[in-house]
Design an enzyme around this catalytic site. Structure first.
Site, short mmCIF file in Angstrom:
data_model
loop_
_atom_site.label_atom_id
_atom_site.label_comp_id
_atom_site.label_asym_id
_atom_site.label_seq_id
_atom_site.Cartn_x
_atom_site.Cartn_y
_atom_site.Cartn_z
N ARG A 244 -31.46 43.19 17.44
CA ARG A 244 -32.02 43.04 16.10
C ARG A 244 -30.88 43.14 15.10
O ARG A 244 -29.91 43.89 15.33
CB ARG A 244 -33.04 44.15 15.80
CG ARG A 244 -34.37 44.01 16.55
CD ARG A 244 -35.18 42.83 16.05
NE ARG A 244 -36.47 42.71 16.71
CZ ARG A 244 -36.72 41.95 17.77
NH1 ARG A 244 -35.75 41.23 18.32
NH2 ARG A 244 -37.94 41.88 18.28
N GLU A 273 -34.41 37.39 8.29
CA GLU A 273 -34.66 36.14 9.02
C GLU A 273 -35.78 35.37 8.33
O GLU A 273 -36.77 36.00 7.94
CB GLU A 273 -35.04 36.44 10.46
CG GLU A 273 -33.87 37.04 11.24
CD GLU A 273 -34.16 37.26 12.72
OE1 GLU A 273 -35.24 36.85 13.19
OE2 GLU A 273 -33.31 37.85 13.40
N HIS A 292 -32.41 33.24 16.32
CA HIS A 292 -33.31 34.17 17.04
C HIS A 292 -34.12 33.45 18.12
O HIS A 292 -35.36 33.41 18.07
CB HIS A 292 -34.25 34.89 16.07
CG HIS A 292 -34.78 36.18 16.66
ND1 HIS A 292 -35.01 37.32 15.93
CD2 HIS A 292 -35.12 36.50 17.93
CE1 HIS A 292 -35.46 38.28 16.73
NE2 HIS A 292 -35.54 37.80 17.95
C1 OXD Z 1 -38.30 39.90 21.50
C2 OXD Z 1 -37.42 38.86 20.93
O1 OXD Z 1 -38.39 40.99 20.93
O2 OXD Z 1 -37.36 37.76 21.52
O3 OXD Z 1 -38.94 39.64 22.55
O4 OXD Z 1 -36.78 39.09 19.90
#
Ligand code: OXD
Length: 327
Positions: A244, A273, A292
């Site tokens: 993240r 994002e 992402h």
């Molecule tokens: C998840 C992602 O949390 O793809 O699965 O970011």
């Protein structure tokens, strides 16, 4: 526990959940009513106020005020199952404290995410971002070989040795990398040469040619990698963030990339994002930006819905659910 009605709330723009995925649920639970929708408003319009289970995404943005209100007022709702692994987007809202059982989808991310990490690693080793810039200029640059390195004798340090981290370790080990890991409670893992504990992060940073972040975003991992940590890394090392954005201090990252405190970064996750079009990160020549999608694959949802059906079977039998979230 009885399930009479469930709702699947997909993301409006991506619309990734297909009829074939929902069919997996319909086959296993022919008597359960399934509503597919793209917003809390549509969920209510389609008669979803009395659902027992909500299946949705737990990324930031999905749990907006509308959905939080829906959850507050849904009197029969007991369980929220996410189609992804990171629960931070949900846990940041009041829904975290409404007493629902919360479950993530896990055990299926390693395949695409390990490939994504290796794609960054080899792109940097073989200077593909530079090669692409030469190609755009039609420049058959015979001196570009100077930019190429190889994987021999390189170390990958994986911060977060959960299911995803271990799968990345497996792939890296198979390619002869030296693999270091970091986990709150260190584990023995056949693909990891040495596993450190949280307080030993610096040792991993100092030795790694590629530092791969796979930890969830929690209060303990917020800004885990900042100016001080960049200075622990080798000047020739790369940061890879498939976790993240909040795990890294963005300003410190931009500075480290501009100053060449580190050699570069492969980034799939951002504090904001979509990454704003005026973010400096877009134009840094030593950053590879992907939107992402490290976990994306044509097989993702099919696998996710197998996990979800297994959890529904456990739920009706009153058995412990898979991947319950520890708040
Ligand atoms: C998840 C992602 O949390 O793809 O699965 O970011």
């Amino acid at each position: 526990m009885e399930i009479k009605k469930i709702a699947i709330l997909d993301r409006a723009v991506e619309r990734e959940i297909k009829e074939s995925n929902i069919a997996t649920i319909r086959q296993a639970f022919p008597d359960v009513e399934v509503i597919l929708c793209y917003s809390a408003k549509e969920l209510i319009e389609k008669g979803g106020s009395d659902i027992d289970v909500l299946i949705t995404w737990s990324v930031a943005g999905v749990f907006n005020d509308e959905l939080v209100d829906f959850c507050r007022n849904a009197k029969k709702l007991k369980w929220i199952q996410s189609v992804i692994t990171g629960m931070d987007g949900l846990l940041r809202t009041d829904v975290a404290n409404m007493g629902f059982t919360l479950t993530a989808t896990r055990g299926i991310h390693g395949y695409p995410m390990a490939d994504h990490v290796l794609a960054y690693i080899f792109s940097f080793l073989r200077a593909f971002p530079d090669m692409y810039r030469f190609q755009q200029k039609h420049d058959f640059n015979l001196l570009a070989g100077e930019l190429c390195d190889e994987s021999y004798n390189k170390t990958v340090g994986i911060v977060g040795l959960g299911m995803i981290g271990q799968y990345i370790a497996k792939k890296c080990k198979a390619l002869d990398f030296r693999v270091l890991g970091l986990k709150r409670h260190p584990i023995e893992c056949e693909w990891v040469d040495r596993c450190y504990t949280n307080s030993e992060l610096d040792q991993l940073l100092q030795q790694s040619d590629f530092v791969v972040l796979t930890v969830p975003l929690t209060k303990d991992t917020q800004d885990l990698i900042g100016e001080r940590e960049f200075r622990q890394m080798k000047k020739s090392a790369y940061l890879i963030n498939i976790a993240r954005g909040g795990v890294v201090d963005t300003d410190a990252l931009i500075q480290a990339l501009k100053d060449k405190t580190i050699a570069g970064a492969g980034l799939d996750a951002f504090v904001q994002e979509p990454l704003p079009s005026d973010s400096e990160l877009w134009d840094l020549p030593n950053a590879i930006i992907t939107p992402h999608l490290a976990a994306k694959s044509p097989y993702y949802m099919e696998r996710a819905f197998k996990v979800i059906v297994e959890n529904m079977q456990r739920y009706v039998k009153g058995e412990p659910l898979l991947y319950q979230v520890n708040r």
